[in-house]
Design a protein around this motif. Structure first.
Motif, mmCIF file in Angstrom:
data_model
loop_
_atom_site.group_PDB
_atom_site.id
_atom_site.type_symbol
_atom_site.label_atom_id
_atom_site.label_comp_id
_atom_site.label_asym_id
_atom_site.label_seq_id
_atom_site.Cartn_x
_atom_site.Cartn_y
_atom_site.Cartn_z
ATOM 1 N N ALA A 93 22.799 3.665 -30.723
ATOM 2 C CA ALA A 93 23.094 2.357 -31.202
ATOM 3 C C ALA A 93 21.717 1.143 -31.730
ATOM 4 C CB ALA A 93 24.452 1.617 -30.852
ATOM 5 N N GLU A 94 21.785 0.717 -33.038
ATOM 6 C CA GLU A 94 20.725 0.106 -33.272
ATOM 7 C C GLU A 94 20.927 -1.415 -32.561
ATOM 8 O OE1 GLU A 94 18.918 -0.474 -37.357
ATOM 9 O OE2 GLU A 94 19.589 1.379 -37.475
ATOM 10 N N ARG A 95 19.920 -1.840 -31.957
ATOM 11 C CA ARG A 95 19.849 -3.314 -31.245
ATOM 12 C C ARG A 95 19.517 -4.184 -32.831
ATOM 13 N NH1 ARG A 95 14.427 -4.363 -27.901
ATOM 14 N NH2 ARG A 95 13.457 -5.523 -30.771
ATOM 15 N N GLN A 96 20.631 -5.141 -32.570
ATOM 16 C CA GLN A 96 20.681 -6.056 -33.240
ATOM 17 C C GLN A 96 19.855 -7.285 -33.016
ATOM 18 O OE1 GLN A 96 23.009 -5.655 -35.924
ATOM 19 N NE2 GLN A 96 22.680 -3.455 -35.264
ATOM 20 N N PRO A 97 19.853 -8.391 -34.333
ATOM 21 C CA PRO A 97 19.011 -9.541 -33.885
ATOM 22 C C PRO A 97 19.974 -10.419 -33.065
ATOM 23 C CG PRO A 97 19.577 -9.213 -35.909
ATOM 24 C CD PRO A 97 20.142 -8.227 -35.448
ATOM 25 N N GLY A 98 19.178 -11.130 -31.824
ATOM 26 C CA GLY A 98 19.337 -11.560 -30.384
ATOM 27 C C GLY A 98 19.964 -10.320 -29.955
ATOM 28 N N GLU A 99 19.521 -9.777 -29.842
ATOM 29 C CA GLU A 99 20.046 -9.099 -28.444
ATOM 30 C C GLU A 99 18.415 -8.592 -28.038
ATOM 31 O OE1 GLU A 99 24.888 -6.567 -29.558
ATOM 32 O OE2 GLU A 99 21.906 -5.270 -29.973
ATOM 33 N N GLU A 100 17.433 -8.969 -28.269
ATOM 34 C CA GLU A 100 16.505 -8.381 -28.130
ATOM 35 C C GLU A 100 16.642 -8.541 -26.097
ATOM 36 O OE1 GLU A 100 16.695 -10.499 -30.441
ATOM 37 O OE2 GLU A 100 15.775 -9.090 -32.039
ATOM 38 N N HIS A 101 17.314 -9.736 -25.965
ATOM 39 C CA HIS A 101 16.562 -9.632 -24.092
ATOM 40 C C HIS A 101 18.135 -8.426 -23.646
ATOM 41 C CE1 HIS A 101 20.733 -11.546 -25.350
ATOM 42 N NE2 HIS A 101 21.096 -11.741 -24.482
ATOM 43 N N LEU A 102 18.281 -7.625 -24.462
ATOM 44 C CA LEU A 102 19.268 -6.715 -23.483
ATOM 45 C C LEU A 102 18.767 -5.396 -23.882
ATOM 46 C CD1 LEU A 102 22.819 -7.749 -25.092
ATOM 47 C CD2 LEU A 102 22.156 -8.376 -23.248
ATOM 48 N N TYR A 103 18.005 -5.608 -24.491
ATOM 49 C CA TYR A 103 17.615 -3.701 -24.702
ATOM 50 C C TYR A 103 16.031 -3.641 -25.307
ATOM 51 C CZ TYR A 103 22.943 -3.807 -25.557
ATOM 52 O OH TYR A 103 24.246 -3.598 -25.539
ATOM 53 N N ARG A 104 15.116 -2.677 -24.767
ATOM 54 C CA ARG A 104 13.757 -2.793 -24.833
ATOM 55 C C ARG A 104 13.678 -2.643 -26.525
ATOM 56 N NH1 ARG A 104 9.990 -0.571 -20.704
ATOM 57 N NH2 ARG A 104 10.124 1.689 -21.845
ATOM 58 N N GLU A 105 14.364 -1.782 -26.876
ATOM 59 C CA GLU A 105 13.311 -1.201 -27.889
ATOM 60 C C GLU A 105 14.532 -1.019 -29.000
ATOM 61 O OE1 GLU A 105 10.875 2.223 -27.853
ATOM 62 O OE2 GLU A 105 10.459 1.255 -26.132
ATOM 63 N N GLU A 106 14.077 -0.828 -30.070
ATOM 64 C CA GLU A 106 15.315 -1.312 -31.185
ATOM 65 C C GLU A 106 16.787 0.206 -31.236
ATOM 66 O OE1 GLU A 106 12.459 0.499 -32.250
ATOM 67 O OE2 GLU A 106 11.578 -2.249 -32.129
ATOM 68 N N LYS A 107 16.526 0.564 -30.476
ATOM 69 C CA LYS A 107 16.988 1.996 -30.118
ATOM 70 C C LYS A 107 18.244 1.669 -29.021
ATOM 71 C CE LYS A 107 18.646 5.997 -31.771
ATOM 72 N NZ LYS A 107 17.723 7.443 -31.752
#
Ligand code: SF4
Ligand code: SF4
Length: 181
Positions: A93-107
């Motif tokens: 899945a693709e990381r959404q704006p605001g999810e940077e604290h959950l997933y290290r990279e874009e996917k």
């Protein structure tokens, strides 16, 4: 070279009445039992007591996080390709704006499953991973009554959050060093 004692002649002389009582043989057996009472015990009272594993022991897989608690896995699929038992499945899945604290990279892996009934704990998934996202820990998958209990989902595999649960993180991490990648 002789590997068995099959060639040994069997003594077929009839037993005397004293031999038929088997007293001497029973005493010999009891002596063997008695001797073992005073020897060092080799059995381990599991689960109260556990043996320490070898440093190269490969146990249950852990999905790793970085020091900020973000998931390392980018769902690249290399571990699944490397797995000889085809035990790993995932959905990216693709990381959404605001999810940077959950997933290290874009996917990231929206779904990640390992079928422990297939896994042979070879460690190829760990070797194939370019993100230090998966490793085989020093614990083993607990027993279960049903087959479905051996399908480990992402929630079961994710390491505890290092900031929210530092003790759990350190325990799960074990002696594995966290390389900077
Ligand atoms: S340890 Fe081996 S068999 Fe198990 S999931 Fe990893 S690659 Fe597959
Ligand atoms: S665990 Fe590693 S190899 Fe497997 S999908 Fe995630 S980043 Fe890729």
């Amino acid at each position: 070279m002789q590997l068995t004692q099959r060639a040994k002649q069997v003594d077929r002389t009839p037993m005397t009445w004293l031999e038929k009582l088997y007293l001497w043989n029973i005493a010999k057996g009891m002596l063997i039992t008695l001797r073992h009472l005073f020897k060092k015990k080799v059995t381990v009272q599991y689960p109260e007591e556990t043996r320490s594993f070898s440093k190269v022991f490969r146990g249950l897989q852990i999905l790793n996080r970085d020091e900020q608690g973000r998931e390392n896995c980018t769902a690249c699929g290399l571990c699944a390709v490397a797995c000889p038992a085809e035990a790993i499945t995932m959905e990216a899945a693709e990381r959404q704006p605001g999810e940077e604290h959950l997933y290290r990279e874009e996917k990231y892996a929206a779904k990640y499953e390992i079928n422990m009934l297939r896994c042979i704990f070879c460690g190829y998934c760990e070797e194939a991973c370019p993100k230090d996202a998966i490793y085989l820990s020093q614990t083993f998958a607990p027993s279960n009554y049903g087959r479905s209990g051996f399908i480990y989902k992402k929630e079961d595999l994710l390491i505890p959050h290092p900031i929210e649960n530092p003790e759990g993180f350190a325990k799960a991490r074990g002696e594995k060093a966290v390389p900077a990648k």
